[in-house]
Design a protein around this motif. Structure first.
Motif, PDB file in Angstrom:
ATOM      1  N   GLU A  61      39.835  45.512  35.175  1.00 29.49           N
ATOM      2  CA  GLU A  61      41.013  45.683  34.339  1.00 29.49           C
ATOM      3  C   GLU A  61      42.132  44.735  34.785  1.00 29.49           C
ATOM      4  N   LYS A  62      42.283  44.561  36.116  1.00 31.07           N
ATOM      5  CA  LYS A  62      43.364  43.704  36.619  1.00 31.07           C
ATOM      6  C   LYS A  62      42.998  42.216  36.546  1.00 31.07           C
ATOM      7  N   ALA A  63      41.704  41.942  36.697  1.00 29.17           N
ATOM      8  CA  ALA A  63      41.305  40.534  36.689  1.00 29.17           C
ATOM      9  C   ALA A  63      39.923  40.344  36.090  1.00 29.17           C
ATOM     10  N   ALA A  65      38.803  37.113  36.244  1.00 32.00           N
ATOM     11  CA  ALA A  65      38.531  36.330  37.447  1.00 32.00           C
ATOM     12  C   ALA A  65      39.750  35.468  37.746  1.00 32.00           C
ATOM     13  N   ALA A  66      40.211  35.523  39.020  1.00 29.86           N
ATOM     14  CA  ALA A  66      41.419  34.782  39.408  1.00 29.86           C
ATOM     15  C   ALA A  66      41.103  33.364  39.864  1.00 29.86           C
ATOM     16  N   GLY A  67      39.939  32.849  39.456  1.00 27.89           N
ATOM     17  CA  GLY A  67      39.637  31.447  39.746  1.00 27.89           C
ATOM     18  C   GLY A  67      38.516  31.267  40.726  1.00 27.89           C
ATOM     19  N   ASP A  69      37.019  30.428  44.359  1.00 22.87           N
ATOM     20  CA  ASP A  69      37.479  31.013  45.628  1.00 22.87           C
ATOM     21  C   ASP A  69      38.223  29.962  46.457  1.00 22.87           C
ATOM     22  N   ILE A  70      39.533  30.097  46.507  1.00 23.95           N
ATOM     23  CA  ILE A  70      40.382  29.096  47.163  1.00 23.95           C
ATOM     24  C   ILE A  70      40.084  29.033  48.662  1.00 23.95           C
ATOM     25  N   LYS A  71      39.814  30.204  49.252  1.00 21.87           N
ATOM     26  CA  LYS A  71      39.551  30.232  50.698  1.00 21.87           C
ATOM     27  C   LYS A  71      38.241  29.526  51.038  1.00 21.87           C
ATOM     28  N   GLU A  72      37.284  29.604  50.113  1.00 21.57           N
ATOM     29  CA  GLU A  72      36.003  28.907  50.322  1.00 21.57           C
ATOM     30  C   GLU A  72      36.175  27.391  50.177  1.00 21.57           C
ATOM     31  N   PHE A  86      29.402  20.339  44.316  1.00 19.26           N
ATOM     32  CA  PHE A  86      30.086  21.624  44.443  1.00 19.26           C
ATOM     33  C   PHE A  86      30.548  22.142  43.082  1.00 19.26           C
ATOM     34  N   LEU A  87      30.161  23.372  42.761  1.00 20.12           N
ATOM     35  CA  LEU A  87      30.470  24.055  41.504  1.00 20.12           C
ATOM     36  C   LEU A  87      29.684  23.511  40.308  1.00 20.12           C
ATOM     37  N   GLY A  88      28.753  22.589  40.587  1.00 23.12           N
ATOM     38  CA  GLY A  88      27.922  22.034  39.507  1.00 23.12           C
ATOM     39  C   GLY A  88      27.057  23.097  38.852  1.00 23.12           C
ATOM     40  N   SER A  89      26.723  24.148  39.607  1.00 21.73           N
ATOM     41  CA  SER A  89      25.840  25.190  39.060  1.00 21.73           C
ATOM     42  C   SER A  89      26.521  25.989  37.952  1.00 21.73           C
ATOM     43  N   TRP A  90      27.820  25.805  37.790  1.00 24.44           N
ATOM     44  CA  TRP A  90      28.520  26.495  36.697  1.00 24.44           C
ATOM     45  C   TRP A  90      27.984  26.075  35.335  1.00 24.44           C
ATOM     46  N   THR A  91      27.460  24.857  35.248  1.00 27.16           N
ATOM     47  CA  THR A  91      26.995  24.363  33.943  1.00 27.16           C
ATOM     48  C   THR A  91      25.706  25.054  33.493  1.00 27.16           C
ATOM     49  N   LEU A 109      42.269  32.995  35.393  1.00 28.30           N
ATOM     50  CA  LEU A 109      43.018  31.860  35.931  1.00 28.30           C
ATOM     51  C   LEU A 109      42.078  30.784  36.458  1.00 28.30           C
ATOM     52  N   GLY A 110      42.438  29.539  36.267  1.00 27.75           N
ATOM     53  CA  GLY A 110      41.657  28.438  36.813  1.00 27.75           C
ATOM     54  C   GLY A 110      40.203  28.557  36.390  1.00 27.75           C
ATOM     55  N   GLY A 111      39.326  28.630  37.389  1.00 29.62           N
ATOM     56  CA  GLY A 111      37.908  28.803  37.100  1.00 29.62           C
ATOM     57  C   GLY A 111      37.629  30.053  36.282  1.00 29.62           C
ATOM     58  N   PRO A 133      46.040  27.000  36.772  1.00 31.82           N
ATOM     59  CA  PRO A 133      47.059  26.747  37.806  1.00 31.82           C
ATOM     60  C   PRO A 133      46.633  25.738  38.873  1.00 31.82           C
ATOM     61  N   GLU A 134      45.540  25.001  38.611  1.00 35.23           N
ATOM     62  CA  GLU A 134      45.027  24.087  39.643  1.00 35.23           C
ATOM     63  C   GLU A 134      46.090  23.119  40.139  1.00 35.23           C
ATOM     64  N   ILE A 135      46.978  22.678  39.248  1.00 33.94           N
ATOM     65  CA  ILE A 135      48.001  21.700  39.631  1.00 33.94           C
ATOM     66  C   ILE A 135      48.869  22.240  40.772  1.00 33.94           C
ATOM     67  N   THR A 136      49.025  23.562  40.822  1.00 34.73           N
ATOM     68  CA  THR A 136      49.837  24.176  41.890  1.00 34.73           C
ATOM     69  C   THR A 136      49.117  24.135  43.225  1.00 34.73           C
ATOM     70  N   LEU A 137      47.804  23.802  43.199  1.00 41.88           N
ATOM     71  CA  LEU A 137      47.002  23.742  44.431  1.00 41.88           C
ATOM     72  C   LEU A 137      46.685  22.303  44.816  1.00 41.88           C
ATOM     73  N   GLY A 138      47.259  21.358  44.085  1.00 46.66           N
ATOM     74  CA  GLY A 138      46.999  19.945  44.396  1.00 46.66           C
ATOM     75  C   GLY A 138      45.710  19.417  43.811  1.00 46.66           C
ATOM     76  N   ILE A 139      45.152  20.107  42.835  1.00 48.96           N
ATOM     77  CA  ILE A 139      43.923  19.633  42.188  1.00 48.96           C
ATOM     78  C   ILE A 139      44.075  19.714  40.667  1.00 48.96           C
ATOM     79  N   ILE A 140      42.978  19.456  39.959  1.00 50.63           N
ATOM     80  CA  ILE A 140      42.940  19.680  38.510  1.00 50.63           C
ATOM     81  C   ILE A 140      41.740  20.572  38.213  1.00 50.63           C
ATOM     82  N   GLY A 142      38.086  21.792  37.136  1.00 50.70           N
ATOM     83  CA  GLY A 142      36.836  21.063  37.367  1.00 50.70           C
ATOM     84  C   GLY A 142      35.640  21.621  36.623  1.00 50.70           C
ATOM     85  N   ALA A 143      35.873  22.594  35.741  1.00 53.52           N
ATOM     86  CA  ALA A 143      34.741  23.191  35.020  1.00 53.52           C
ATOM     87  C   ALA A 143      35.093  23.413  33.551  1.00 53.52           C
ATOM     88  N   GLY A 144      35.772  22.444  32.971  1.00 56.10           N
ATOM     89  CA  GLY A 144      36.030  22.524  31.533  1.00 56.10           C
ATOM     90  C   GLY A 144      37.495  22.744  31.165  1.00 56.10           C
TER      91      GLY A 144
HETATM   92  C1  HXC Z   1      40.425  33.503  46.753  1.00 59.65           C
HETATM   93  C2  HXC Z   1      41.828  35.093  45.895  1.00 59.65           C
HETATM   94  C3  HXC Z   1      41.987  34.356  44.714  1.00 59.65           C
HETATM   95  C4  HXC Z   1      41.273  33.115  44.609  1.00 59.65           C
HETATM   96  C5  HXC Z   1      43.167  36.130  44.541  1.00 59.65           C
HETATM   97  N1  HXC Z   1      42.579  36.184  45.744  1.00 59.65           N
HETATM   98  N2  HXC Z   1      42.822  35.024  43.902  1.00 59.65           N
HETATM   99  N3  HXC Z   1      41.059  34.670  46.902  1.00 59.65           N
HETATM  100  N4  HXC Z   1      40.513  32.754  45.662  1.00 59.65           N
HETATM  101  N5  HXC Z   1      41.317  32.348  43.513  1.00 59.65           N
HETATM  102  C6  HXC Z   1      42.705  37.235  46.756  1.00 59.65           C
HETATM  103  C7  HXC Z   1      44.031  37.177  47.482  1.00 59.65           C
HETATM  104  O1  HXC Z   1      43.994  36.194  48.482  1.00 59.65           O
HETATM  105  C8  HXC Z   1      44.135  38.573  48.028  1.00 59.65           C
HETATM  106  O2  HXC Z   1      43.314  38.670  49.170  1.00 59.65           O
HETATM  107  C9  HXC Z   1      43.499  39.405  46.925  1.00 59.65           C
HETATM  108  O3  HXC Z   1      42.698  38.512  46.150  1.00 59.65           O
HETATM  109  C10 HXC Z   1      44.529  40.033  46.012  1.00 59.65           C
HETATM  110  O4  HXC Z   1      45.390  39.016  45.533  1.00 59.65           O
HETATM  111  P1  HXC Z   1      46.991  39.062  45.653  1.00 59.65           P
HETATM  112  O5  HXC Z   1      47.463  37.667  45.593  1.00 59.65           O
HETATM  113  O6  HXC Z   1      47.406  39.887  46.826  1.00 59.65           O
HETATM  114  O7  HXC Z   1      47.347  39.857  44.305  1.00 59.65           O
HETATM  115  P2  HXC Z   1      48.682  39.735  43.432  1.00 59.65           P
HETATM  116  O8  HXC Z   1      49.882  39.651  44.311  1.00 59.65           O
HETATM  117  O9  HXC Z   1      48.594  40.822  42.425  1.00 59.65           O
HETATM  118  O10 HXC Z   1      48.560  38.317  42.683  1.00 59.65           O
HETATM  119  C11 HXC Z   1      47.537  38.068  41.771  1.00 59.65           C
HETATM  120  C12 HXC Z   1      47.417  36.539  41.451  1.00 59.65           C
HETATM  121  C13 HXC Z   1      47.278  35.757  42.770  1.00 59.65           C
HETATM  122  C14 HXC Z   1      48.654  36.092  40.666  1.00 59.65           C
HETATM  123  C15 HXC Z   1      46.188  36.381  40.550  1.00 59.65           C
HETATM  124  O11 HXC Z   1      46.218  36.343  43.547  1.00 59.65           O
HETATM  125  C16 HXC Z   1      46.945  34.313  42.558  1.00 59.65           C
HETATM  126  O12 HXC Z   1      47.820  33.523  42.223  1.00 59.65           O
HETATM  127  N6  HXC Z   1      45.668  33.933  42.816  1.00 59.65           N
HETATM  128  C17 HXC Z   1      45.251  32.549  42.770  1.00 59.65           C
HETATM  129  C18 HXC Z   1      45.114  32.079  41.346  1.00 59.65           C
HETATM  130  C19 HXC Z   1      44.683  30.630  41.297  1.00 59.65           C
HETATM  131  O13 HXC Z   1      45.366  29.704  41.752  1.00 59.65           O
HETATM  132  N7  HXC Z   1      43.484  30.356  40.719  1.00 59.65           N
HETATM  133  C20 HXC Z   1      42.941  29.030  40.553  1.00 59.65           C
HETATM  134  C21 HXC Z   1      42.026  28.746  41.704  1.00 59.65           C
HETATM  135  S1  HXC Z   1      41.485  27.059  41.670  1.00 59.65           S
HETATM  136  P3  HXC Z   1      43.835  39.384  50.515  1.00 59.65           P
HETATM  137  O14 HXC Z   1      42.703  39.144  51.468  1.00 59.65           O
HETATM  138  O15 HXC Z   1      45.122  38.754  50.871  1.00 59.65           O
HETATM  139  O16 HXC Z   1      43.971  40.833  50.089  1.00 59.65           O
HETATM  140  C22 HXC Z   1      40.210  27.039  40.614  1.00 59.65           C
HETATM  141  C23 HXC Z   1      39.511  25.718  40.465  1.00 59.65           C
HETATM  142  C24 HXC Z   1      38.377  25.843  39.510  1.00 59.65           C
HETATM  143  O17 HXC Z   1      39.860  27.997  40.014  1.00 59.65           O
HETATM  144  C25 HXC Z   1      37.430  24.721  39.616  1.00 59.65           C
HETATM  145  C26 HXC Z   1      36.164  25.066  38.877  1.00 59.65           C
HETATM  146  C27 HXC Z   1      35.093  24.038  38.985  1.00 59.65           C
END
Ligand code: HXC
Length: 261
Positions: A61-63, A65-67, A69-72, A86-91, A109-111, A133-140, A142-144
């Motif tokens: 309900e809350k998500a 998918a938030a993109g 995995d940034i930590k990975e 990397f991420l090629g398997s998405w296709t 968001l993002g992915g 939101p990739e631009i906020t992470l210094g990237i663009i 990458g999957a469409g």
């Molecule tokens: C890894 C993520 C994550 C992500 C959230 N989390 N999004 N971990 N990768 N994309 C984790 C948080 O680190 C946190 O872990 C937990 O999920 C809960 O998130 P919070 O931030 O505490 O929740 P909230 O304050 O409600 O904020 C929600 C949010 C925010 C606005 C969605 O999490 C956010 O901005 N997330 C990143 C969104 C983003 O930039 N996505 C694009 C990624 S780049 P802990 O351990 O702290 O509890 C991308 C490239 C695609 O997608 C390329 C494809 C080929």
């Protein structure tokens, strides 16, 4: 164990729709490589299973998918991501033949937005959040997120989203054509997506597959070739029992009974 499963599977009441639910709620369904591997496996299983006629893909309900995995991703180097594609398997998802209906609630968001756009039909709640939101992470994206998004909503709006990271809600996504349908306030987006799946499941599977294939070619081919592709597929359906049944049933004023042949 069930708690390790990053993608949960269930079926609609009549068994014809497979429901895949992203299940990494603590990370807002961040799309880690293991999650995507499981998603691909479940999509392929559903595609192979004769009893499945359509697939619903949803998150929480809350998500949705938030993109990715940034930590990975954060410490990866160029040579590594390039060499491993990397991420090629998405296709892989675009080779699934059965219709995939996305049901988005909360963050896409993002992915996550890109995953949503990989679905064939997309439903969302009015207050879903779509963003690249990739631009906020210094990237663009990458999957469409620069390509499919531009096809869907046009250059001006796609450029705005990609260069500013601007968030839009589900209602706006509906107005812009990023999604097929926005469910009403208080309606359950997954239930509505399953209804769409059941509608599709009520038609002949060969025609459904051909319809999906033909629409997808519209994005790949120049118009004259796309029209020829469509005509060829259209002609080919006259070799199916379902065409005889569908048109016969109309002429006889009865309901068709598909054999998917
Ligand atoms: C890894 C993520 C994550 C992500 C959230 N989390 N999004 N971990 N990768 N994309 C984790 C948080 O680190 C946190 O872990 C937990 O999920 C809960 O998130 P919070 O931030 O505490 O929740 P909230 O304050 O409600 O904020 C929600 C949010 C925010 C606005 C969605 O999490 C956010 O901005 N997330 C990143 C969104 C983003 O930039 N996505 C694009 C990624 S780049 P802990 O351990 O702290 O509890 C991308 C490239 C695609 O997608 C390329 C494809 C080929």
């Amino acid at each position: 164990s069930a708690s390790d499963r990053l993608v949960l599977t269930s079926r609609s009441p009549n068994n014809s729709v497979a429901i895949l639910t992203l299940n990494r709620p603590k990370a807002l369904n961040a799309l880690s490589s293991p999650l995507f591997e499981q998603l691909n496996e479940e999509l392929e299983k559903a595609d192979e299973d004769e009893s499945v006629k359509a697939i619903v893909l949803t998150g929480g309900e809350k998500a949705f998918a938030a993109g990715a995995d940034i930590k990975e991703m954060k410490d990866k180097q160029y040579a590594e991501v390039y060499k491993t594609n990397f991420l090629g398997s998405w296709t892989k998802m675009s080779s699934i033949r059965k219709p995939i209906i996305g049901a988005v609630s909360g963050y896409a968001l993002g992915g996550g937005c890109e995953l949503a756009m990989l679905c064939d039909i997309l439903l969302c709640t009015p207050n879903a959040t779509f963003s690249q939101p990739e631009i906020t992470l210094g990237i663009i994206p990458g999957a469409g997120g620069t390509q499919r998004l531009t096809h869907l909503i046009g250059k001006a709006r796609a450029m705005d989203m990609v260069l500013t990271g601007r968030k839009i809600n589900g209602t706006t996504a509906g107005e812009w054509g990023l999604v097929s349908r926005v469910v009403g306030e208080g309606e359950n987006v997954v239930d509505e997506a399953v209804k769409v799946g059941e509608t599709i499941a009520g038609f002949g599977a060969v025609a459904v597959q051909a319809g999906k294939e033909a629409v997808n070619e519209a994005l790949e081919l120049p118009l004259d070739q796309g029209l020829r592709y469509e005509r060829k597929l259209f002609h080919s359906l006259f070799a199916t029992a379902d065409q005889k049944e569908g048109m016969g049933a109309f002429a006889e004023k009865r309901k068709p009974s598909w054999t998917n042949q």
